[in-house]
Design a protein around this motif. Structure first.
Motif, PDB file in Angstrom:
ATOM      1  N   LEU A 206       0.819  -1.216   0.000  1.00  0.00           N
ATOM      2  CA  LEU A 206       0.000   0.000   0.000  1.00  0.00           C
ATOM      3  C   LEU A 206       0.854   1.269   0.000  1.00  0.00           C
ATOM      4  N   GLU A 207       1.876   1.299   0.829  1.00  0.00           N
ATOM      5  CA  GLU A 207       2.697   2.507   0.976  1.00  0.00           C
ATOM      6  C   GLU A 207       3.335   2.925  -0.347  1.00  0.00           C
ATOM      7  N   ASP A 208       3.732   1.942  -1.154  1.00  0.00           N
ATOM      8  CA  ASP A 208       4.343   2.260  -2.452  1.00  0.00           C
ATOM      9  C   ASP A 208       3.297   2.503  -3.530  1.00  0.00           C
ATOM     10  N   PHE A 209       2.247   1.687  -3.535  1.00  0.00           N
ATOM     11  CA  PHE A 209       1.240   1.756  -4.599  1.00  0.00           C
ATOM     12  C   PHE A 209       0.415   3.049  -4.566  1.00  0.00           C
ATOM     13  N   VAL A 210       0.204   3.603  -3.374  1.00  0.00           N
ATOM     14  CA  VAL A 210      -0.633   4.807  -3.256  1.00  0.00           C
ATOM     15  C   VAL A 210      -0.090   5.944  -4.098  1.00  0.00           C
ATOM     16  N   TRP A 211       1.233   6.066  -4.171  1.00  0.00           N
ATOM     17  CA  TRP A 211       1.850   7.207  -4.854  1.00  0.00           C
ATOM     18  C   TRP A 211       2.196   6.908  -6.306  1.00  0.00           C
ATOM     19  N   ASP A 212       2.000   5.679  -6.743  1.00  0.00           N
ATOM     20  CA  ASP A 212       2.327   5.299  -8.117  1.00  0.00           C
ATOM     21  C   ASP A 212       1.105   5.516  -9.009  1.00  0.00           C
ATOM     22  N   GLN A 213       1.264   6.257 -10.116  1.00  0.00           N
ATOM     23  CA  GLN A 213       0.102   6.639 -10.918  1.00  0.00           C
ATOM     24  C   GLN A 213      -0.603   5.451 -11.564  1.00  0.00           C
ATOM     25  N   TYR A 214       0.107   4.334 -11.775  1.00  0.00           N
ATOM     26  CA  TYR A 214      -0.529   3.159 -12.379  1.00  0.00           C
ATOM     27  C   TYR A 214      -1.003   2.176 -11.307  1.00  0.00           C
ATOM     28  N   ALA A 215      -0.142   1.902 -10.317  1.00  0.00           N
ATOM     29  CA  ALA A 215      -0.516   0.975  -9.249  1.00  0.00           C
ATOM     30  C   ALA A 215      -1.669   1.533  -8.419  1.00  0.00           C
ATOM     31  N   ASN A 216      -1.780   2.861  -8.336  1.00  0.00           N
ATOM     32  CA  ASN A 216      -2.870   3.481  -7.594  1.00  0.00           C
ATOM     33  C   ASN A 216      -4.226   3.051  -8.159  1.00  0.00           C
ATOM     34  N   HIS A 217      -4.305   2.925  -9.480  1.00  0.00           N
ATOM     35  CA  HIS A 217      -5.572   2.515 -10.104  1.00  0.00           C
ATOM     36  C   HIS A 217      -5.862   1.036  -9.856  1.00  0.00           C
ATOM     37  N   ILE A 218      -4.818   0.250  -9.641  1.00  0.00           N
ATOM     38  CA  ILE A 218      -5.046  -1.152  -9.260  1.00  0.00           C
ATOM     39  C   ILE A 218      -5.641  -1.210  -7.864  1.00  0.00           C
ATOM     40  N   ARG A 278      -5.434   0.602   7.694  1.00  0.00           N
ATOM     41  CA  ARG A 278      -4.053   0.905   7.318  1.00  0.00           C
ATOM     42  C   ARG A 278      -3.902   2.368   6.896  1.00  0.00           C
ATOM     43  N   LEU A 279      -4.819   2.830   6.043  1.00  0.00           N
ATOM     44  CA  LEU A 279      -4.699   4.200   5.529  1.00  0.00           C
ATOM     45  C   LEU A 279      -4.932   5.251   6.609  1.00  0.00           C
ATOM     46  N   THR A 280      -5.926   5.035   7.445  1.00  0.00           N
ATOM     47  CA  THR A 280      -6.268   6.041   8.460  1.00  0.00           C
ATOM     48  C   THR A 280      -5.227   6.132   9.569  1.00  0.00           C
ATOM     49  N   SER A 281      -4.364   5.139   9.675  1.00  0.00           N
ATOM     50  CA  SER A 281      -3.319   5.173  10.714  1.00  0.00           C
ATOM     51  C   SER A 281      -2.071   5.926  10.244  1.00  0.00           C
ATOM     52  N   TRP A 282      -2.047   6.295   8.953  1.00  0.00           N
ATOM     53  CA  TRP A 282      -0.899   7.040   8.423  1.00  0.00           C
ATOM     54  C   TRP A 282      -0.853   8.451   9.027  1.00  0.00           C
ATOM     55  N   PRO A 283       0.326   8.940   9.359  1.00  0.00           N
ATOM     56  CA  PRO A 283       0.434  10.333   9.841  1.00  0.00           C
ATOM     57  C   PRO A 283       0.022  11.334   8.757  1.00  0.00           C
ATOM     58  N   GLN A 284       0.286  10.971   7.472  1.00  0.00           N
ATOM     59  CA  GLN A 284      -0.025  11.900   6.374  1.00  0.00           C
ATOM     60  C   GLN A 284      -1.440  11.716   5.833  1.00  0.00           C
ATOM     61  N   PHE A 285      -2.285  10.951   6.536  1.00  0.00           N
ATOM     62  CA  PHE A 285      -3.645  10.699   6.041  1.00  0.00           C
ATOM     63  C   PHE A 285      -4.411  12.003   5.814  1.00  0.00           C
ATOM     64  N   LYS A 286      -4.197  12.971   6.700  1.00  0.00           N
ATOM     65  CA  LYS A 286      -4.944  14.240   6.595  1.00  0.00           C
ATOM     66  C   LYS A 286      -4.615  15.007   5.320  1.00  0.00           C
TER      67      LYS A 286
END
Length: 646
Positions: A206-218, A278-286
């Motif tokens: 998740l941490e890597d895929f969120v910022w990847d323009q192609y993996a994000n769509h997966i 997982r996502l809501t526990s990120w410090p940068q979620f906001k």
């Protein structure tokens, strides 16, 4: 429906010239593929032999023509996928090969689909981040999930609107048999396991895929599949190049009030919950709502969790509201660097009192998704923290008026809608001036849906159109259709063609369904036959006939008067594409005696009807030839039809 906002007020009102923005020419993938081949370039990405490239071009050509015979389609799919055997990785790494495989995988045989699962699984990390192969991974996931859950679907309307308490009762009352399985247990199991595998792989990365323009769509496709999402609000179905007579190509309008989800296993839903945790526990979620790529992902997450866990949806929305949309004690960054924003009347709008969410378009789009998925209590909190006492200025701003529309569309409580209406009612002139007329549509629909403020809406709109006085009230329908104030309309030329605004048509339709539509009804009946003809032969105006004929508060006498007013014009209506639509609606509500008069008029020049395809359709539907041969026989046939329809 939304309208493009135009900053220049004068340009915005030049609607009578029938001008349209030139559409951008769509890129033709097949034509480009042929062009590349002539230059000796076998597409982008990995290299494939020229013979295989030309073969794929021919396949795309054949598919574009349409293959409606199922046996032919199956044979083509099997042959093409067989041709890729042993070269799957190389083929999907090529732009053209990727496109062909992506189109064919949903129709693949169990053996071919399983082969692609096995070949792609070991190299997922690279494939998910590639600009071509990532599309094949997405398609493979969707096809596998579809087959893994197909046997669970019962055909019930699994709407997101139904209350948790009522849902079990409905299921017990109408329990439909499960459909027969199209695939054997072994293939369904493999598809199920592949769906779980891809989903957990995406979650673990998740941490890597969120910022990847192609993996994000997966990630987005994973969430859609796991939660049973068919289409998102405003999304159109991805039309396959194969002609499919079942798919009507319609999507879900952005102002829809509900979503329909497929039935999915509990294990799928559990993974969606893990995504949220997982996502809501990120410090940068906001900060996620404030970037395009991450905002899109969290929007899908909101729609996904809505069908999975009601309490988790509430917690997610509360966290977004508290940390991102309007944090407690938020302070504006200052307006020195900001562009001056003006409303429709040219007055500068003070944006210093707007919460942070309204400074960013990605965040605003997420706010709209939050409004859609929120229940009553959370919706009220969002309204209070972000919108209250700001609706007037938000509605007049180019980007933010759409958010006001979504706020109104999702309001389900009459007492909550009334203060919203009061905030906006005196801004109707400004909304007309700046072209943000979608807000007027949302208000009209809400007045109709919640049975509130209908008379006040009419009075405010009349004032904005400058037709409140007794002598000018008869012009209300025409001014409403054009969405122009009286001084901008040549009232002496209403029998000539003019531009009808799509929002004006929708508003008039809603008004005709109000509990007291007398002003709109009497205004329409004041028009001459020529003026009614212009409205009913227009693509947007013809739907007014539907509302007039079906409106539950439009009287029988009013409908009779409309039928009489159109006497002598039925022939012209029948020859028009949109007029024939209106004619059908009028004909349905006519009495038998009135139907005979209409048929007499149509049959007098029945040869003329055959001069246009729409005239021929009307002649066929209304059985004009039968009427000409024997009026009595036609009456008997029509009476039987009416009995059957009842």
């Amino acid at each position: 429906m939304s309208q493009d906002n135009v900053s220049n007020t004068n340009d915005n009102h030049e609607r009578d010239d029938h001008k349209r923005r030139p559409r951008k020419k769509r890129k033709n993938f097949l034509a480009n593929a042929k062009k590349y081949a002539k230059k000796g370039q076998m597409g982008r990405g990995t290299k494939i032999p020229e013979e295989l490239y030309q073969y794929f071009v021919g396949i795309l050509d054949a598919m574009k023509q349409g293959i409606e015979d199922k046996d032919e389609r199956t044979a083509l799919v099997n042959n093409v996928l067989e041709r890729t055997k042993g070269e799957e990785q190389n083929v999907i790494g090529n732009q053209l090969g990727c496109r062909v495989v992506e189109l064919l995988l949903p129709f693949a045989s169990p053996e071919d689909l399983e082969r692609y699962m096995e070949v792609l699984s070991p190299d997922l990390r690279r494939l998910c981040s590639d600009n071509f192969t990532s599309h094949v991974v997405e398609t493979l996931l969707r096809a596998a999930c579809e087959r893994a859950t197909e046997h669970l679907q019962t055909g019930e309307d699994n709407s997101s609107d139904s209350d948790e308490e009522e849902a079990p009762k409905k299921k017990k009352a109408k329990l439909e048999p499960k459909p027969e399985k199209k695939y054997d247990e072994d293939h369904i199991k493999k598809c199920y396991e592949f769906t779980i595998k891809i989903s957990k792989y995406a979650l673990n990365n998740l941490e890597d895929f969120v910022w990847d323009q192609y993996a994000n769509h997966i990630l987005r496709s994973v969430l859609k599949c796991l939660s049973g999402i068919t289409l998102l609000p405003g999304e159109k179905p991805k039309v396959n190049i194969f002609k499919d007579s079942i798919d009507d190509g319609k999507g879900i309008p952005p102002h829809t009030g509900k979503m329909v989800y497929k039935t999915v296993p509990d294990e799928f839903k559990q993974i969606v919950k893990e995504f949220v945790h997982r996502l809501t526990s990120w410090p940068q979620f906001k900060d996620l709502p404030y970037q395009n790529i991450t905002s899109g992902l969290v929007q899908v997450l909101l729609y996904a969790i809505k069908n999975v866990d009601k309490n988790l949806t509430k917690e997610l929305l509360r966290q977004l509201l508290d940390e991102s949309f309007a944090p407690e004690g938020w302070v504006n960054n200052g307006t020195d660097d900001k562009k001056e924003v003006k409303d429709g009347e040219g007055v500068a709008v003070d944006t210093s009192n707007l919460p942070p969410v309204f400074e960013s378009e990605p965040a605003v789009r997420m706010l709209e998704a939050a409004l859609f998925v929120s229940k009553k209590k959370t919706y009220t909190q969002i309204y209070a923290r972000c919108f209250i006492n700001r609706l007037g200025q938000l509605a007049c701003m180019p980007m933010l008026n759409y958010t006001v529309q979504r706020l109104i569309d999702n309001c389900q409580v009459k007492e909550e809608f009334e203060p919203m209406f009061d905030e906006l009612s005196d801004r109707m002139s400004a909304l007309l001036a700046c072209g943000n007329t979608g807000v007027l549509v949302a208000l009209a629909k809400a007045c109709l849906r919640l049975k509130a403020k209908q008379a006040q809406y009419l009075n405010s709109l009349e004032a904005a159109l400058d037709c409140s006085s007794a002598e000018h009230q008869k012009y209300f329908p025409v001014l409403c259709l054009r969405l122009l104030p009286r001084e901008r309309v040549d009232l002496a030329a209403l029998d000539k063609d003019y531009f009808i605004h799509v929002h004006g048509s929708v508003i008039l339709q809603a008004v005709l369904d109000f509990q007291r539509p007398a002003k709109a009804v009497s205004g329409l009946l004041e028009l001459t036959g020529d003026q009614l003809l212009i409205i009913m032969c227009d693509a947007k105006g013809c739907h007014v006939a539907d509302a007039f004929c079906k409106g539950q508060f439009v009287g029988v006498k009013a409908r009779d008067k409309l039928i009489w007013r159109l006497k002598g014009y039925y022939q012209k209506l029948a020859l028009s594409q949109y007029g024939s639509r209106a004619l059908e609606q009028v004909f349905q509500v006519a009495s038998l005696e009135q139907k005979i008069k209409i048929m007499t008029e149509l049959s007098d020049k029945s040869n003329l009807l055959n001069s246009t395809q729409y005239g021929r359709l009307i002649a066929s539907k209304l059985e004009v030839d039968t009427f000409k041969l024997s009026q009595k026989k036609w009456e008997e046939t029509w009476k039987k039809k009416e009995v059957v329809n009842k």
